[in-house]
Design a protein around this motif. Sequence first.
Motif, PDB file in Angstrom:
ATOM      1  N   ALA A 161       0.809  -1.415  -0.152  1.00 24.15           N
ATOM      2  CA  ALA A 161       0.357   0.126  -0.180  1.00 24.15           C
ATOM      3  C   ALA A 161       0.707   1.463   0.085  1.00 24.15           C
ATOM      4  O   ALA A 161       0.538   2.320  -0.796  1.00 24.15           O
ATOM      5  CB  ALA A 161      -0.489  -0.305   1.221  1.00 24.15           C
ATOM      6  N   HIS A 162       2.156   1.359   0.181  1.00 25.79           N
ATOM      7  CA  HIS A 162       3.017   2.300   1.023  1.00 25.79           C
ATOM      8  C   HIS A 162       3.567   2.199  -0.967  1.00 25.79           C
ATOM      9  O   HIS A 162       3.416   4.236  -1.172  1.00 25.79           O
ATOM     10  CB  HIS A 162       3.971   1.954   1.304  1.00 25.79           C
ATOM     11  N   LEU A 214       0.688   4.309  -2.511  1.00 25.06           N
ATOM     12  CA  LEU A 214       0.550   5.435  -2.794  1.00 25.06           C
ATOM     13  C   LEU A 214       1.394   6.740  -2.886  1.00 25.06           C
ATOM     14  O   LEU A 214       1.171   7.729  -3.518  1.00 25.06           O
ATOM     15  CB  LEU A 214       0.288   5.653  -0.916  1.00 25.06           C
ATOM     16  N   THR A 227      -4.972   3.982  -5.073  1.00 25.51           N
ATOM     17  CA  THR A 227      -5.355   4.310  -4.781  1.00 25.51           C
ATOM     18  C   THR A 227      -5.884   4.384  -3.132  1.00 25.51           C
ATOM     19  O   THR A 227      -5.594   3.892  -1.585  1.00 25.51           O
ATOM     20  CB  THR A 227      -4.951   5.633  -4.506  1.00 25.51           C
ATOM     21  N   VAL A 279      -6.094   2.625   0.271  1.00 23.97           N
ATOM     22  CA  VAL A 279      -5.862   3.009   1.706  1.00 23.97           C
ATOM     23  C   VAL A 279      -7.583   2.674   2.713  1.00 23.97           C
ATOM     24  O   VAL A 279      -7.262   2.925   4.133  1.00 23.97           O
ATOM     25  CB  VAL A 279      -6.398   5.060   1.553  1.00 23.97           C
ATOM     26  N   TYR A 280      -8.204   2.406   2.233  1.00 27.80           N
ATOM     27  CA  TYR A 280      -9.423   1.522   2.808  1.00 27.80           C
ATOM     28  C   TYR A 280      -9.201   0.634   2.998  1.00 27.80           C
ATOM     29  O   TYR A 280      -9.606  -0.111   4.227  1.00 27.80           O
ATOM     30  CB  TYR A 280     -10.441   1.371   1.791  1.00 27.80           C
ATOM     31  N   VAL A 294      -5.312   0.146   4.704  1.00 26.72           N
ATOM     32  CA  VAL A 294      -4.681  -0.183   5.510  1.00 26.72           C
ATOM     33  C   VAL A 294      -5.753   0.841   7.083  1.00 26.72           C
ATOM     34  O   VAL A 294      -5.238   0.104   7.674  1.00 26.72           O
ATOM     35  CB  VAL A 294      -4.073   1.352   4.946  1.00 26.72           C
ATOM     36  N   LEU A 321      -0.644   9.475   4.504  1.00 26.89           N
ATOM     37  CA  LEU A 321      -2.008   9.837   4.845  1.00 26.89           C
ATOM     38  C   LEU A 321      -2.322  11.129   4.950  1.00 26.89           C
ATOM     39  O   LEU A 321      -2.631  12.204   4.253  1.00 26.89           O
ATOM     40  CB  LEU A 321      -2.707   8.873   5.626  1.00 26.89           C
ATOM     41  N   VAL A 344      -2.142  13.556   1.696  1.00 24.81           N
ATOM     42  CA  VAL A 344      -2.864  13.600   1.196  1.00 24.81           C
ATOM     43  C   VAL A 344      -4.287  14.106   1.176  1.00 24.81           C
ATOM     44  O   VAL A 344      -5.036  14.427   0.720  1.00 24.81           O
ATOM     45  CB  VAL A 344      -3.866  11.736   0.912  1.00 24.81           C
TER      46      VAL A 344
END
Length: 1304
Positions: A784-785, A788, A828, A832-833, A835, A854, A857
Amino acid sequence: MEETIARILTELEEINQIPNTQNQTPLISRSTLLDLHSLLSTNDPDLVSQLFDDLPSKSLSPSSLTNLLSFTMDSAPSYSLLASKVYLSLLLSPNSPVFTLFTPISFLSFLRSLRRSFKNCPSAQPEESPPSNAPPNRKRKGGGRGRGARGNVRGSGDCSEEASDTFDMKQVFKVFEMLVSVLGLIHLDRFPDSLKSLIQTFGEIPLMAMEKLGNPSSLNRLMDLCSRVLSEVLRSEHGELANTAAEVLKALSPLILMVKSQARSFALGFVTKRMTELGNESDGVKKAVVNFPRYLAQKAPEKAEPRALAVDSIMEVVKVMDFEDQIGYMDYVLKMTQGKANLRLLGVDLIAMMLMSLRDPFGVVSDVKTRDYWGTRCLEALITRCSDLSAGIRARALSSLAQVVGFLSIDDRNKGILKEVMRLSEGGEERPLCGMNDLLKNRCMDDKAAVRKAALLLVTKLISLLDGCFGGILLKTVGMACSDPLVSIRKAAISALSEAFRTFSDESVTTEWLHSVPRLITDNESSIQEECENLFLELVLDRVSRAGPACAPKKGSVSPESYLTTKSLEGELELLFPEGILILLKGICDGEVTPWVKKLCTSLGKKKRLKPKIAAALQNIIKTSESIWLSHSMPIEKWTAPAGAWFLLSEVSVYLSKAVEWEFLHHHWQLLDKPGSKGKLQSPLLQGNANEDGEGVESNSVAWAGDRVFLLQTISNVSMELPAEPAADLAHNLLKRVEKFNMHSTEVNAHVKALRTLCKVKSLNPVEADQLVMRWGQQLLSKAHEILEKYISDDKEANNNNSFFTPPRSGSRKGKQAARASRLLSKTVTAVYTVGSLVVVCPAADVSSIVPLLYTVVTSGNSDPKLNKLPGPKELEKSDCAALCNNLVVMMADFCVRYTALVDCYIAKITKCLRDPCELVRRQTFILLSRLLQRDYVKWRGVLFLRFLLCLVDDSGKIRQLADFLFGNILKAKAPLLAYNSFIEAIYVLNDCHAHNGHNDSKNSRTESRLFSIRGNDERSRAKRMRIYVCLLKQMAPEHLLATFAKLCAEILAAASDGMLNIDDITGQSVLQDAFQILACKEIRVSSHRGAASDSAEVEEDGDSSASAAAAKGRAITQAVRKGLIQNTIPIFIELKRLLENKNSPLTGSLMECLRVLLKDYKNEIDDMLVADKQLQKELIYDIQKYESAKARTTAAEAVAGMQNQGVYRSPPCVPKAATGADPENKMNQKLSSDSKVASAIADAAAEATARSVLREVNKGAMTPPLKAINMPKLKSNQAGSSAKNDRSLDVLESLRRRIDDEN
């Protein structure tokens, strides 16, 4: 016997010589009475004749003997019964001079003796001491006058010693029997007073005997003898039978109207049996019996229980009457329902009893068929009373109608007539009702709780008659009643709606039940929670359990060439599942219902009330749906299970894990996990009616994704029962799916939770399970990193200034570049969801590397998170995106729970979202802040309360409803003084007034103050502000209302008169006008119980103690109001009136209207209030009268103008008290008729208009001739006048001519 006669005569002679004075009364001794009784008991004519023949020798006569017996019966309580017996024996003895012995006085003494015997007799437990109120003249002084005189000396102790002998029931029975014989000899038609006294006495004896005697057999014998006496009276020899029967019924009416007892049974039995038999022989007795129920109706008490007994007694009499007489009484009762309030209430009870007690009310058995049978008229009258002006009568009529409907519906022949009369079918066009659905809707929304409860009871009883024809508004009304503040109303609404759902399973009833009843699982009342659980188990889960085994999969029933749609397949499924199961399952998965279904399943599961057959039935439903789909040769990748089936299975599987088969889950996971057209969720706008295979089957990707989520939840719930190897394979597949970050957000959380549960199955101990979760959690965080970072870098490259924005700006991206950016944004968002879900599942995961991203964002490029600063408030001020604002408010609310002190300073900025253009943002902000306030994370201080007030008048109906509940229920109990303390400040803030020296608000900018105000003096703005004021006033206690009244006068009116409030400023004028409206509104006035008492709104009457306490409280409040008016209000109004008049302010009218309303109830006290200034008193009264007259003329002009539009001229008619007021014209007439000045002005205007119309009709439309053409008397010229005066006269005549021409 000769010696006995001699002794009797000797004592009688001695007694006759005693003067009758206050201290001495001639009484016959007990021994002499015994001698007389023994002599008369022989019935020897010779001995009786000898006694009467020897009386003259002792200077005695038969009349003197009667007088002595009368004195003895009156003055000798110890043996008055013996004297009465001797008196009757004399009358019955052979050859006795009956007409000489019988006198009205002696007979009245006899009757008094009987009454006294029952009053003085010992009770069931006799007292040991004599009564303290014994007459003193019973003890005679002196002695030595022979045996007779000595026998007449009685002490107070003798009465108690002979008490047991005084009241011997056998002697009483003997006296009654002798009286029956005497009535056969003596005709009382010549003695009407004696007859009346006799009837009254024997009407009282049963009650006195019941109080004194405890032996039932003796009471029964006594009642029988009383019946014989009254029967003997009802003979023609004793006078006109009609009059005698009327007296008998009048004497028995108190017994009939009393509580249930032997005396009441005796009186009712005598009337319904004996007098009815006599009525068959005598028209006079029959007429009296026929009129007796009407007399009882007039004498019936008003309290509930005695009135019910009176109704029962009346019906006992009506039942034995002839049919024609019953119809006559029914007409009388129908007239009662249009009379006074107490008669209308009694009429309602009588109509209900007549419909349920008398035979064949609708004539279904009779050979003669008529539309308007007596039962139809009674039912219509009962329905009319359901809209009575009195709340108590409305409630009683509704409950009575419910009883009648429940009773008459047992016979199927009555159902059709009930439907027609109650307008539940197409018939009945001539009926004066507008429909039962409309009536029930209005009554379910009634102001009085008793009426609402009775209406809901009627709805429950009408279920079988409605046949599922529920009006949508009626269903909504009953559903709203499930949220009523009163527990009893909520229970009645639940019962009514559940009975409808139990009987009919159509979609409208099912939807309303699911939206109204399951939510009560969170009710404060535990009994309602239990009822909600029982109903959900019965009406939902048990139905599903019964439907599962009832269906069987069918294959090949339809040829593959047939063209089918999803709706046609759903119709085939509905035929397999009875009781509307598919509709029920579809309603369960509604977004507003699912939270309550989850709570219900959790509660039932914890109590171990869920049965395995529920899970088995749901699996069978899903299998059957799949089988039917395949039987039509449809592609399996487009199949979805019936809506709600997977959701309900996922909820019950938590507690029924062993009832769910792994093969079933594995099979459907393979179906739903296949990549294909449903692997990618499309936008609802793009989905439409997808028809890729040409078979008309609608694709529903959202439903498919939902099924995947609920299937994963089910697998997670039963994972502990799964084999280790399949569980490991499933966990591996789930992890691969999550790592792709291409799922819908609804699926992510289910995948992560299922992964965590499967890791527990694969691990040998909890430590190994945590390590395994941590391992794949860190793996997901790293991926996920990367996503992003890529998204942020690409977005910066797309912007020329290398800046990042949230939400992203479109820029100049086109074609493939725009599509690639869209896919990356979707990926993305999913990352985020993921995470967020991962942090919830594994709180120990290391997120230090991803938090700056985050933060970047959220803050549109700022990657330096600071713990002492929140990114939300600044973004709320800058962003216009509704979705972003909504999410920021959710985030801030969550932070407020975790870091209360950090967020507290930003609450004022968060409240700005209450005025956001988007309704969703406003509603979400209101809900979140309300929850924080209830949990005390946020306090009602500063501007928070004042800004919340505007939600009461929000453009959204949902927000207004939520605000009404918050202020009217939650806030009233949690902070009862808040409305009182902030009321004056609210007036200034809502008007955005800064014209007061003490109310300048320097903390907020002008922009914010205008945002949270309702500026303006127009009607719409004033109405909005008034709605807020009324809501606040309703929360105040009576003492706070009085204090608010005083504060309004001191802080607004007095401030205006002293110059502190600038009334030249428009906002200052608005504040002052609002104050006038508040002081004149009814909500600020405390009920002082002045004037006549109003009708009670409750069905049951309050006790005397509560009524007196309420009256005392009302008097105290009245005195306080009057004192406040005298000391504070009047002087301020006088000063302010002078100021407004000097400025020619338009607020003078508002002031006079307010003052008129305030002094309306205190017209008689104006002299006392202004005793120091009589001139001012006269001026004030004159001004009020002048203002009322002007207002009356204005109202009259408007009313007459309205009449002219209708083409008629008429005065306001008198509206009957019993009118329902449904007609708007009647409401207008009632309003106009209530003011005598307005009515008089209307009458004058109408008369003037009528006169003009008559004159035009007389002239037949011709114009009035000019003045010069009319013969007029010649006027002498003024010799001394000037030309100016002549010109003035001509001008006057010309003006008069023009005025006449204009009028025509």
